[in-house]
Design a protein around this motif. Structure first.
Motif: not given
Length: 427
Positions: A135-150
């Protein structure tokens, strides 16, 4: 007969000897995080990932719920099955030392210093670990975003394209997991945030204790995820504010037809079918009960009221209705039940009782189906499309609605069911 008496006595003696040689009154280690995990049935290993892009830094400064929850989740996970710890931005990095040093590192080590991350790539790498009995567990703020350059080229790219490009990247990733029979559960929490917040235009704001959401994802085979959820939630002192489970695979097809439980009328149970049903002016209307093991479904889909509202029952040549849905613990067992029927009840979580009003031919086919449906708590209370001000972002995640819809659409297809089984009624 003497042999039958000797075996239990020998087993009892062995059991007493084994227990006396076990704990021996030893004190438990103070640091649960370093305690070797006892492997739970079914679950092989838990791969625990912490996203460490720069946007996560504010959760790790000061006294925050984030640190409390993540420490507890990784620690309690290690009591369910052995845990491997990773940090992740663009690719997973094993955390040296394992669970104990990781828990210490949450308080002492600057972990969140990576570049911005692509969520669909992270989910793909995390999901790749959810193979076999792992089983895999992920902790994240889950903010969708394009790369910085875009974003630098077009400050509005995140807001204008989250519902198309970003959502479909997430959808494609989870559709791939769904095809492999991999399901997911997400826990939603809120925590104080002390540090730099990056809005959808990548502009910085310094937050001091503002409440920000974060999410814990559990990914793996549906039965393993359900088992992990149950065991983890039993152990947690800090319960999630919200929870959502995405099931995968075909609908549950296995059922048990009881031959005495909740029975009314004159009929016989034969190979899972209701046969020799008697009708007539003096005959009592036939009622019968079916057992289902729904323990692997999301918690809300196990609620009797949810089942009553969402089970779709179709019968050709018959009038049939669902008259009751009971959890196993609420079934009236005061009436005498055979050992066989008690065994059937013990291995099912729910009992569905049906009533046959009429049968228009000698035989009818009954299909019981419950399409996959998911909660939508994330759509308004937890999601925003403008996070540049405190009012716009407080306790909300940029574009969460598009992330979650992408996941939901990967699992909630026209052919995806929680329950789907068929049986026959016969005169």
């Amino acid at each position: 007969m003497p042999t039958l008496r000797i075996i239990p006595i020998a087993l009892l003696a062995f059991s007493i000897l084994f227990s006396s040689c076990g704990g021996g009154g030893k004190r438990k280690p103070k640091d649960e995080a370093t305690k070797p995990a006892q492997k739970a049935a079914g679950i092989g290993r838990i791969h625990f990932f912490l996203e460490t892009s720069a946007s996560m830094g504010g959760y790790l400064k000061g006294a925050t719920t984030f640190k409390d929850v993540v420490s507890e989740v990784v620690n309690k996970s290690n009591q369910i099955a052995p845990v491997s710890v990773y940090t992740i931005t663009d690719k997973p990095q094993p955390y040296q030392g394992g669970v104990g040093p990781f828990v210490e590192g949450l308080a002492t080590t600057p972990l969140a210093n990576g570049k911005s991350s692509k969520l669909h790539t992270i989910f793909g790498q995390v999901g790749a670990k959810a193979t076999g009995n792992d089983v895999a567990v992920l902790v994240s703020d889950c903010i969708l975003s394009f790369p910085d350059a875009d974003i630098k080229r077009d400050p509005e790219i995140n807001r204008n394209n989250a519902s198309s490009v970003l959502k479909n990247q997430i959808n494609d990733q989870f559709a791939s997991l769904s095809r492999k029979g991999i399901s997911a559960t997400v826990y939603a929490y809120n925590s104080a945030f002390n540090g730099t917040y990056y809005d959808y235009q990548n502009k910085k704001s310094q937050l001091n204790g503002e409440q920000r959401p974060f999410y814990i994802w559990v990914i793996g085979k549906q039965s393993l995820v359900a088992d992990f959820d149950r065991q983890l939630l039993e152990r947690l002192s800090e319960r999630p504010a919200q929870q959502l489970s995405f099931g995968s695979g075909d609908g549950l097809k296995k059922y048990e037809l009881f031959f005495g439980l909740n029975k009314k009328g004159d009929w016989r149970a034969e190979r899972g079918n209701v046969t020799e049903i008697k009708f007539g002016r003096k005959a009592e209307p036939a009622e019968f009960a079916i057992g289902l093991d729904l323990a692997g479904l999301p918690a809300y889909a196990q609620a009797p009221d949810y089942l009553k509202e969402n089970l779709v029952i179709k019968a050709d040549n018959a009038t049939l209705k669902l008259v009751n849905v009971q959890r196993r613990e609420n079934v009236n067992t005061t009436k005498r039940m055979t050992d066989r029927e008690q065994q059937l009840l013990a291995r099912n979580s729910h009992v569905l009782t049906f009533k046959i009003d009429d049968l228009f031919d000698d035989e009818a086919t009954v299909n019981v189906r419950m399409p996959v449906r998911f909660d939508t708590w994330y759509q308004t209370d937890w999601s925003t499309m403008d996070d540049r001000t405190e009012a716009g972002r407080r306790k909300k995640t940029f574009a969460l609605v598009h992330l979650m819809n992408g996941v939901r659409e990967a699992y909630q297809t026209g052919t995806n069911d929680f329950v789907n089984f068929t049986f026959k009624l016969e005169k």
